[in-house]
Design a protein around this motif. Structure first.
Motif, PDB file in Angstrom:
ATOM      1  N   LEU A  64       0.871  -1.208   0.002  1.00 45.05           N
ATOM      2  CA  LEU A  64       0.081   0.148   0.106  1.00 45.05           C
ATOM      3  C   LEU A  64       0.773   1.395  -0.106  1.00 45.05           C
ATOM      4  N   ALA A  65       2.055   1.153   0.704  1.00 45.39           N
ATOM      5  CA  ALA A  65       2.998   2.257   0.696  1.00 45.39           C
ATOM      6  C   ALA A  65       3.548   2.518  -0.538  1.00 45.39           C
ATOM      7  N   PHE A  66       3.959   1.601  -1.246  1.00 46.65           N
ATOM      8  CA  PHE A  66       4.693   1.709  -2.521  1.00 46.65           C
ATOM      9  C   PHE A  66       3.629   2.080  -3.583  1.00 46.65           C
ATOM     10  N   SER A  67       2.332   1.609  -3.367  1.00 44.69           N
ATOM     11  CA  SER A  67       0.985   1.904  -4.444  1.00 44.69           C
ATOM     12  C   SER A  67       0.982   3.587  -4.110  1.00 44.69           C
ATOM     13  N   ALA A  68       0.948   4.180  -2.950  1.00 43.67           N
ATOM     14  CA  ALA A  68       0.604   5.624  -2.938  1.00 43.67           C
ATOM     15  C   ALA A  68       2.004   6.289  -3.357  1.00 43.67           C
ATOM     16  N   CYS A  69       3.117   5.935  -3.350  1.00 38.84           N
ATOM     17  CA  CYS A  69       4.069   6.617  -3.788  1.00 38.84           C
ATOM     18  C   CYS A  69       4.199   6.596  -5.455  1.00 38.84           C
ATOM     19  N   GLU A  70       3.668   5.282  -5.996  1.00 39.83           N
ATOM     20  CA  GLU A  70       3.474   5.227  -7.232  1.00 39.83           C
ATOM     21  C   GLU A  70       2.382   6.127  -8.138  1.00 39.83           C
ATOM     22  N   ALA A  71       1.328   6.415  -7.253  1.00 39.00           N
ATOM     23  CA  ALA A  71      -0.078   6.914  -7.530  1.00 39.00           C
ATOM     24  C   ALA A  71       0.535   8.598  -7.497  1.00 39.00           C
ATOM     25  N   SER A  72       1.102   9.007  -6.627  1.00 40.63           N
ATOM     26  CA  SER A  72       1.993  10.271  -6.500  1.00 40.63           C
ATOM     27  C   SER A  72       2.818  10.537  -7.662  1.00 40.63           C
ATOM     28  N   ALA A  73       3.746   9.752  -8.129  1.00 40.95           N
ATOM     29  CA  ALA A  73       4.398   9.870  -9.194  1.00 40.95           C
ATOM     30  C   ALA A  73       3.835   9.805 -10.496  1.00 40.95           C
ATOM     31  N   GLY A  74       3.142   8.993 -10.744  1.00 43.74           N
ATOM     32  CA  GLY A  74       2.136   9.085 -11.798  1.00 43.74           C
ATOM     33  C   GLY A  74       1.131  10.282 -12.143  1.00 43.74           C
ATOM     34  N   LEU A  75       0.650  10.732 -10.837  1.00 44.52           N
ATOM     35  CA  LEU A  75       0.089  12.079 -10.977  1.00 44.52           C
ATOM     36  C   LEU A  75       0.971  13.414 -11.356  1.00 44.52           C
ATOM     37  N   ALA A  76       2.050  13.144 -10.908  1.00 45.50           N
ATOM     38  CA  ALA A  76       2.967  14.296 -11.163  1.00 45.50           C
ATOM     39  C   ALA A  76       3.393  14.137 -12.639  1.00 45.50           C
ATOM     40  N   LEU A  77       3.945  13.060 -13.029  1.00 41.46           N
ATOM     41  CA  LEU A  77       4.074  12.859 -14.540  1.00 41.46           C
ATOM     42  C   LEU A  77       2.730  13.271 -15.248  1.00 41.46           C
ATOM     43  N   LEU A  78       1.653  13.087 -14.902  1.00 42.15           N
ATOM     44  CA  LEU A  78       0.417  13.481 -15.667  1.00 42.15           C
ATOM     45  C   LEU A  78       0.323  14.991 -15.707  1.00 42.15           C
ATOM     46  N   VAL A  79       0.595  15.587 -14.671  1.00 40.14           N
ATOM     47  CA  VAL A  79       0.478  17.038 -14.666  1.00 40.14           C
ATOM     48  C   VAL A  79       1.533  17.713 -15.352  1.00 40.14           C
ATOM     49  N   ALA A  80       2.898  17.011 -15.486  1.00 46.58           N
ATOM     50  CA  ALA A  80       3.926  17.738 -16.267  1.00 46.58           C
ATOM     51  C   ALA A  80       3.649  17.416 -17.814  1.00 46.58           C
ATOM     52  N   THR A  81       2.983  16.123 -17.961  1.00 48.84           N
ATOM     53  CA  THR A  81       2.991  15.987 -19.447  1.00 48.84           C
ATOM     54  C   THR A  81       1.811  16.842 -19.987  1.00 48.84           C
ATOM     55  N   ALA A  82       0.618  17.190 -19.187  1.00 52.21           N
ATOM     56  CA  ALA A  82      -0.183  17.966 -19.618  1.00 52.21           C
ATOM     57  C   ALA A  82       0.216  19.472 -20.033  1.00 52.21           C
ATOM     58  N   ARG A  83       0.853  19.827 -18.827  1.00 52.38           N
ATOM     59  CA  ARG A  83       1.615  21.325 -19.024  1.00 52.38           C
ATOM     60  C   ARG A  83       2.509  21.487 -20.494  1.00 52.38           C
ATOM     61  N   THR A  84       3.359  20.435 -20.350  1.00 51.85           N
ATOM     62  CA  THR A  84       4.222  20.619 -21.630  1.00 51.85           C
ATOM     63  C   THR A  84       3.607  20.320 -22.896  1.00 51.85           C
ATOM     64  N   HIS A  85       2.909  19.097 -23.132  1.00 58.10           N
ATOM     65  CA  HIS A  85       2.205  18.887 -24.278  1.00 58.10           C
ATOM     66  C   HIS A  85       0.941  19.519 -24.771  1.00 58.10           C
ATOM     67  N   GLY A  86       0.129  19.733 -23.742  1.00 55.03           N
ATOM     68  CA  GLY A  86      -1.188  20.371 -23.492  1.00 55.03           C
ATOM     69  C   GLY A  86      -2.218  19.141 -23.550  1.00 55.03           C
TER      70      GLY A  86
END
Length: 98
Positions: A64-86
Protein backbone atom coordinates in the motif's frame (compact mmCIF):
# COMPACT_ATOMS: atom_id res chain seq x y z
CA UNK A 1 -9.96 -22.03 -6.71
CA UNK A 2 -12.43 -20.39 -4.37
CA UNK A 3 -14.81 -17.70 -5.65
CA UNK A 4 -12.92 -15.12 -3.60
CA UNK A 5 -9.60 -15.95 -5.24
CA UNK A 6 -11.29 -16.00 -8.63
CA UNK A 7 -12.70 -12.51 -7.99
CA UNK A 8 -9.33 -10.98 -7.13
CA UNK A 9 -7.46 -12.67 -9.95
CA UNK A 10 -10.19 -11.55 -12.37
CA UNK A 11 -9.95 -7.98 -11.06
CA UNK A 12 -6.19 -8.03 -11.56
CA UNK A 13 -6.49 -9.46 -15.07
CA UNK A 14 -9.15 -6.90 -16.02
CA UNK A 15 -6.82 -4.11 -14.88
CA UNK A 16 -4.00 -5.65 -16.90
CA UNK A 17 -6.23 -5.97 -19.96
CA UNK A 18 -7.35 -2.36 -19.58
CA UNK A 19 -3.73 -1.28 -19.37
CA UNK A 20 -2.84 -3.27 -22.47
CA UNK A 21 -5.80 -2.39 -24.70
CA UNK A 22 -7.04 1.06 -23.61
CA UNK A 23 -3.94 3.11 -24.21
CA UNK A 24 -5.46 6.39 -25.30
CA UNK A 25 -5.01 8.54 -22.21
CA UNK A 26 -2.35 8.54 -19.53
CA UNK A 27 -5.04 8.94 -16.88
CA UNK A 28 -6.78 5.71 -17.92
CA UNK A 29 -3.45 3.86 -17.77
CA UNK A 30 -2.84 5.18 -14.26
CA UNK A 31 -6.34 4.15 -13.17
CA UNK A 32 -5.77 0.63 -14.48
CA UNK A 33 -2.50 0.45 -12.52
CA UNK A 34 -4.29 1.59 -9.38
CA UNK A 35 -6.98 -1.04 -9.88
CA UNK A 36 -4.31 -3.71 -10.20
CA UNK A 37 -2.58 -2.54 -7.06
CA UNK A 38 -5.86 -2.41 -5.14
CA UNK A 39 -6.72 -5.99 -6.09
CA UNK A 40 -3.22 -7.09 -5.04
CA UNK A 41 -3.57 -5.27 -1.72
CA UNK A 42 -6.91 -6.87 -0.89
CA UNK A 43 -5.70 -10.30 -1.99
CA UNK A 44 -2.56 -10.03 0.16
CA UNK A 45 -4.58 -8.82 3.12
CA UNK A 46 -7.01 -11.72 2.89
CA UNK A 47 -4.13 -14.15 2.40
CA UNK A 48 -2.50 -12.88 5.60
CA UNK A 49 -5.81 -13.25 7.44
CA UNK A 50 -6.30 -16.81 6.16
CA UNK A 51 -2.85 -17.89 7.31
CA UNK A 52 -3.21 -16.24 10.76
CA UNK A 53 0.44 -15.31 10.70
CA UNK A 54 1.85 -12.05 11.99
CA UNK A 55 4.87 -12.24 9.69
CA UNK A 56 2.66 -11.81 6.58
CA UNK A 57 0.74 -8.84 7.97
CA UNK A 58 3.38 -6.28 6.95
CA UNK A 59 3.35 -7.20 3.25
CA UNK A 60 -0.02 -5.53 2.46
CA UNK A 61 1.00 -2.34 4.26
CA UNK A 62 4.29 -2.24 2.38
CA UNK A 63 2.45 -2.76 -0.91
CA UNK A 64 0.00 0.00 0.00
CA UNK A 65 2.88 2.39 0.72
CA UNK A 66 4.53 1.62 -2.62
CA UNK A 67 1.17 2.00 -4.34
CA UNK A 68 0.71 5.46 -2.84
CA UNK A 69 4.20 6.47 -3.99
CA UNK A 70 3.45 5.12 -7.48
CA UNK A 71 0.18 7.04 -7.60
CA UNK A 72 1.81 10.31 -6.59
CA UNK A 73 4.61 9.88 -9.13
CA UNK A 74 2.07 9.04 -11.83
CA UNK A 75 -0.03 12.08 -11.00
CA UNK A 76 3.05 14.31 -11.09
CA UNK A 77 3.95 12.89 -14.51
CA UNK A 78 0.38 13.44 -15.69
CA UNK A 79 0.45 17.10 -14.65
CA UNK A 80 3.91 17.63 -16.17
CA UNK A 81 2.87 16.04 -19.46
CA UNK A 82 -0.36 18.00 -19.62
CA UNK A 83 1.57 21.23 -19.09
CA UNK A 84 4.31 20.55 -21.62
CA UNK A 85 2.34 18.77 -24.36
CA UNK A 86 -1.11 20.24 -23.72
CA UNK A 87 -2.78 16.83 -23.61
CA UNK A 88 -2.54 13.47 -21.88
CA UNK A 89 -2.91 11.36 -25.01
CA UNK A 90 -0.31 8.65 -25.10
CA UNK A 91 0.04 9.04 -28.89
CA UNK A 92 1.48 12.52 -28.46
CA UNK A 93 4.26 11.25 -26.17
CA UNK A 94 7.47 10.22 -27.87
CA UNK A 95 10.33 8.90 -25.76
CA UNK A 96 12.88 9.77 -28.43
CA UNK A 97 12.17 13.50 -28.03
CA UNK A 98 12.61 13.62 -24.26
Amino acid sequence: MTPLHFTFSTAFLLGLAGLAFHRTHLLSALLCLEGMMLSLFVALSLWALELNSMSFSTAPLLLLAFSACEASAGLALLVATARTHGTDHLKSLNLLQC
